[in-house]
Design an enzyme around this catalytic site. Structure first.
Site, short mmCIF file in Angstrom:
data_model
loop_
_atom_site.label_atom_id
_atom_site.label_comp_id
_atom_site.label_asym_id
_atom_site.label_seq_id
_atom_site.Cartn_x
_atom_site.Cartn_y
_atom_site.Cartn_z
N THR A 1 0.85 -1.20 0.00
CA THR A 1 0.00 0.00 0.00
C THR A 1 0.88 1.24 0.00
O THR A 1 2.08 1.15 0.25
CB THR A 1 -0.89 -0.04 1.27
OG1 THR A 1 -1.70 -1.19 1.21
CG2 THR A 1 -1.80 1.16 1.44
N THR B 1 -4.19 1.36 -2.28
CA THR B 1 -3.71 -0.01 -2.07
C THR B 1 -4.12 -0.95 -3.19
O THR B 1 -5.12 -0.72 -3.86
CB THR B 1 -4.29 -0.55 -0.74
OG1 THR B 1 -3.72 -1.82 -0.45
CG2 THR B 1 -5.80 -0.68 -0.77
N GLU C 1 -3.73 -4.06 -1.86
CA GLU C 1 -3.69 -4.99 -0.71
C GLU C 1 -2.28 -5.52 -0.49
O GLU C 1 -1.43 -4.79 -0.07
CB GLU C 1 -4.72 -6.11 -0.85
CG GLU C 1 -5.31 -6.57 0.49
CD GLU C 1 -4.32 -7.08 1.52
OE1 GLU C 1 -4.05 -6.36 2.51
OE2 GLU C 1 -3.83 -8.21 1.37
N GLU D 1 -8.01 -7.42 -2.80
CA GLU D 1 -8.66 -6.83 -1.61
C GLU D 1 -9.72 -7.73 -0.98
O GLU D 1 -10.04 -7.58 0.20
CB GLU D 1 -9.27 -5.47 -1.98
CG GLU D 1 -9.09 -4.41 -0.92
CD GLU D 1 -7.65 -3.95 -0.80
OE1 GLU D 1 -7.16 -3.87 0.35
OE2 GLU D 1 -6.99 -3.69 -1.82
N ASP E 1 -9.33 -9.14 2.37
CA ASP E 1 -9.52 -8.33 3.59
C ASP E 1 -10.85 -8.65 4.27
O ASP E 1 -11.10 -8.21 5.39
CB ASP E 1 -9.47 -6.83 3.27
CG ASP E 1 -8.04 -6.28 3.33
OD1 ASP E 1 -7.11 -7.05 3.60
OD2 ASP E 1 -7.87 -5.05 3.14
N SER F 1 -11.24 -2.23 6.07
CA SER F 1 -9.87 -1.79 5.88
C SER F 1 -9.31 -1.26 7.20
O SER F 1 -10.05 -0.99 8.15
CB SER F 1 -9.86 -0.67 4.84
OG SER F 1 -8.58 -0.10 4.72
N SER F 2 -7.99 -1.12 7.23
CA SER F 2 -7.32 -0.44 8.34
C SER F 2 -6.73 0.88 7.90
O SER F 2 -6.06 1.56 8.67
CB SER F 2 -6.18 -1.29 8.88
OG SER F 2 -6.66 -2.54 9.25
N GLY G 1 0.81 -0.53 5.78
CA GLY G 1 1.23 -1.41 6.87
C GLY G 1 0.16 -2.38 7.33
O GLY G 1 0.22 -2.89 8.45
N GLY G 2 -0.86 -2.62 6.49
CA GLY G 2 -1.92 -3.55 6.88
C GLY G 2 -2.59 -3.09 8.16
O GLY G 2 -2.75 -1.89 8.40
O1 DON Z 1 -7.16 -1.98 3.50
C1 DON Z 1 -6.31 -2.43 4.25
O2 DON Z 1 -6.31 -2.22 5.44
C2 DON Z 1 -5.21 -3.29 3.68
N1 DON Z 1 -5.60 -3.91 2.47
C3 DON Z 1 -3.99 -2.44 3.52
C4 DON Z 1 -2.80 -3.28 3.16
C5 DON Z 1 -1.52 -2.56 3.47
O3 DON Z 1 -1.48 -1.56 4.10
C6 DON Z 1 -0.29 -3.16 3.02
N2 DON Z 1 0.84 -2.30 3.40
N3 DON Z 1 1.97 -2.30 3.29
#
Ligand code: DON
Length: 580
Positions: A401, A419, A421, A438, A441, A465-466, A486-487
Site C-alpha cells: 500500500t 492499495t 492490498e 482486496e 480483507d 480496511s485499516s 502497513g496492513g
Molecule cells: O485496507 C487495508 O487495510 C489493507 N488492504 C492495507 C494493506 C496494506 O497496508 C499493506 N501495506 N503495506
C-alpha cells in the site's frame, strides 16, 4: 526527555531543483527497514507533496508549481505511483481520501474501496472441503480481485476539486511508461521478494517483472510499459468510462478468469461501481480533532479509540519511553478488540454508534493497569446490544500500500491511502497494471461459534480496511495530514506518530524516524534495529510478550504551521517530501 533526537530542517529548494527522471532517481532511499535512511524534514511556504517515490513526488510538485490544486496533484501522483511503485497501488486497486476544502473550511472523505461481486456469498472463501481456505491460498488469482475504485475516486475528486486539465495530469506518467523509467531499489527488492510468492504465476506479470532468463528486474533497469501507456491514453480521452464499461472493463473481467482461483467479476459489477462521499469520523484528542475515514475502514474509529483512551493519561508529561509505550499498547489492545467485533462495511452491517462515546471510553480506559500488562482484551459493550450477536474477526491484513499527503497553495489538503492490498496484489495483470487482492480483507470464515462475523463476504459489500488517511484540526483549522501503509498495523503507526508530533512536539521527520511499538491485541511488536528496542526490557518487566521484528511503515506527513509547511517521508521507504 525524548529518547529520539529532533532533526534539523532542510529548506525545500534543494529537493525542488530535482528534474525528472534521473535526478529524482538519485533520491531513492534504501527500502529495507534495517537500513533506515536519514531523511530530514522539508520546509516550504506555499505548497508541498510527501509521497513514497521521488518520481511520483516530483510529478505532483510540478502540478502544484503550475498552480494546480491538491486534487490535481493527487491525480498525477497516483498515476505515477501506479507506474513506478506498481507493487503497492494503482488503478487496479482501491483507496480512501480525506479532503480539506479551504474555501468552504470543511472536511470530507471519499470512499474508493473495492467491492465484492454481486454474486459473492458469505461462503466465498470456502475450499472444496467446505472450510475457509488459507490466506495466501486465497491471494493469488482472480478470485481475490474486487471491483477497483481508485480510478473512479480520482475522477470524482478531479470533477469536484480539480482545476488542471485531466489529460495533462496523466501525460507525465504516460510519457514515462512509453519512454521508460528506471526500476527503483525498492521495486527491484519487492520483485525479488515476491518471486517465491507466485509473482510469476501468470504470464503478464511474469514477462513484465522478470527478464528473459526469469531473473527479477534489477535496480536501474530501464522499464517500459506500453500497454499501460495505451490504457492511459484511453483514460486521458474518455475518463473512467472505458475502465468501468468499455474495453478495459472487458479485459479485467477476462483477466480474472485465471487457471486457478478464477474470479466471478462481471461487466455489470464493473459498471455499477460508485465512489461514496462520506462524512469524516473525528475523535477528540486533547485540543485537537483527529479526523479520518469511517467504515468500511476501521482506521479513524480505531485510531480515535486509541487516542481518546490515551487522553485520560498525561502522555505529554510522560514523553516517549516505557511508561507511555505500555499505555499505548494497552489502549491499542482495547481498540483492536472493538474493531474485531464491530467494524465492517456499515452499508451492510449495523455498527454501534457509541464507539467514540466519551463515557464508554472512560470505562475502557479504566480497564488499563498503568504498571502491568493485561492479557488479550475483549470487546466492550458500547450502548447497542445487537452487537453481541456477532463473533470477532481475526483477519489481519498484510503489506502492499502507499500513502501520500498534499497541501496546495490555496490551503486545500489531500490525505490519501491507496492499495492493491498485499505487495503485487492478486498477481493478475492486465493493460500493464496489477489487479488487487482486496477480497482477502474480508473474513474468510463467515461465522464463529454460530454467530455471524461482521466482516464476512456479501455481494456488493466493501471489505473492512485499516487504512487511516488522517487530517488533524485545531480550532477548526488543519494542522497535520498523515497516513501510512502497513496492513492492520497502520492504525498503530498513525496513532503513535500523531502522539509524537502533537504531544511530544517532535519535528515530523523525527516522529516518523522513531522506532515503532505496535499492539494488535496480542504481543507487543518492537521494531528491530530501531531506538524502540530500548523499550523491550522495560515492557517485558511489565508483562508484555515482546516480538522484535521488521515493521515496515510508509508514513508521509505534512504539518501546517503559522510559519509554513513542514513535510516528512518515512525513512523505511524511498519517498520524499517536496515543496516550495
Ligand atoms: O485496507 C487495508 O487495510 C489493507 N488492504 C492495507 C494493506 C496494506 O497496508 C499493506 N501495506 N503495506
Amino acid at each position: 526527555m525524548p529518547l529520539f533526537p529532533i532533526r534539523s530542517l532542510l529548506t525545500a529548494t534543494a529537493l525542488a531543483t530535482l528534474t525528472l527522471p534521473l535526478a529524482a532517481q538519485e533520491a531513492v532511499q534504501p527500502e529495507n527497514t534495517n537500513a533506515i535512511a536519514a531523511n530530514t524534514s522539508v520546509q516550504a511556504d506555499r505548497f508541498m507533496v510527501a509521497a513514497a517515490n521521488p518520481i511520483a513526488a516530483q510529478i505532483g510538485y510540478e502540478v502544484l508549481d503550475r498552480g494546480g490544486t491538491a486534487a490535481d496533484a493527487a491525480v498525477a501522483v497516483q498515476f505515477a505511483l501506479n507506474l513506478v511503485e506498481p507493487q503497492s497501488s494503482g488503478i487496479g486497486g482501491g483507496a480512501f481520501l480525506v479532503y480539506w476544502d479551504a474555501s468552504t473550511q470543511a472536511l470530507t472523505t471519499f470512499d474508493g474501496r473495492e467491492k465484492a461481486p454481486m454474486a459473492a456469498t458469505p461462503e466465498y472463501w470456502f475450499g472444496e472441503d467446505g472450510t475457509p481456505v488459507g490466506w495466501f491460498d486465497a491471494v493469488v488469482g482472480g478470485r481475490s480481485v474486487g471491483v477497483p475504485g481508485t480510478l473512479k475516486l480520482l475522477e470524482t475528486l478531479h470533477d469536484r476539486h480539480g482545476r488542471s486539465d485531466w489529460a495533462d495530469l496523466i501525460e507525465p506518467t504516460k510519457a514515462l511508461a512509453r519512454g521508460g523509467f528506471q526500476v527503483s531499489e525498492r521495486m527491484s527488492a519487492s520483485i525479488a521478494g515476491a518471486k517465491d510468492r507466485k509473482l510469476d504465476a501468470f504470464p503478464a506479470a511474469r514477462s513484465y517483472f522478470f527478464d528473459k532468463t526469469g531473473a527479477p528486474l534489477k535496480t536501474g533497469t530501464l522499464l517500459r510499459n506500453p500497454k499501460f501507456a495505451d490504457a492511459l491514453e484511453l483514460i486521458q480521452r474518455y475518463g473512467s468510462k472505458p475502465f468501468y464499461e468499455g474495453r478495459i472493463a472487458e479485459d479485467i473481467v477476462e483477466a480474472v478468469q485465471t487457471p486457478f482461483n478464477p474470479g466471478i467479476l462481471t461487466m455489470a459489477d464493473m459498471a455499477a461501481y460508485e465512489v461514496i462521499e462520506r462524512p469524516a469520523v473525528c475523535a477528540n484528542y486533547r485540543d485537537f480533532e483527529v479526523c479520518g475515514m469511517g467504515p468500511p475502514s476501521s482506521g479513524a474509529l480505531t485510531v480515535g479509540q486509541i487516542l481518546e483512551i490515551l487522553s485520560r493519561f498525561d502522555l505529554p508529561k510522560m514523553g516517549p519511553g516505557v511508561e507511555s509505550a505500555h499505555l499505548f499498547a494497552e489502549a491499542a489492545k482495547l481498540a483492536y478488540a472493538d474493531r474485531g467485533l464491530y467494524m465492517a462495511d456499515s452499508d451492510f452491517v449495523d455498527m454501534p454508534e457509541g464507539l467514540l462515546n466519551d463515557a464508554y471510553l472512560t470505562g475502557r480506559a479504566a480497564l488499563i493497569n498503568p504498571s502491568q500488562a493485561g492479557g488479550k482484551a475483549s470487546a466492550g459493550t458500547p450502548p447497542w446490544q445487537e452487537a453481541m450477536l456477532r463473533s470477532p474477526d481475526t483477519q489481519l491484513e498484510r503489506p502492499g500500500t502507499s500513502h501520500f499527503s498534499i497541501v496546495d497553495a490555496q490551503g486545500n489538503i489531500v490525505s490519501m491511502t491507496t492499495t492493491i492490498e498485499t505487495g503485487f496484489g492478486s498477481r493478475v495483470m492486465t493493460n500493464g497494471f496489477l489487479l488487487n487482492n482486496e477480497l482477502t480483507d474480508f473474513s474468510r470464515a463467515p461465522e464463529a461459534d454460530g454467530k455471524p462475523i461482521a466482516n464476512r463476504v456479501e455481494g456488493g459489500k466493501r471489505p473492512r480496511s485499516s487504512m487511516a488517511p488522517t487530517i488533524v484540526l485545531k480550532d477548526g483549522q488543519p494542522v497535520l495530514a498523515i497516513g501510512s501503509p502497513g496492513g492492520s498495523r497502520i492504525i498503530n503507526y498513525v496513532a503513535k506518530s500523531v502522539i509524537a508530533i502533537l504531544d511530544w512536539e517532535m519535528d515530523p521527520q523525527a516522529a516518523l524516524d522513531m522506532g515503532h511499538f505496535v499492539n494488535r491485541n496480542g504481543g507487543t511488536d518492537i521494531e528491530a534495529g530501531s531506538d524502540a528496542e530500548e523499550l523491550s526490557a522495560g515492557l517485558e518487566a511489565m508483562g508484555h510478550e515482546i516480538n522484535v521484528r521488521d515493521l515496515n511503515s510508509g508514513l508521509h506527513a505534512i504539518m501546517i504551521t503559522a510559519d509554513g509547511l513542514i513535510g516528512a517521508a518515512d525513512p523505511r521507504r524511498e519517498g520524499v517530501a517536496m515543496g516550495d
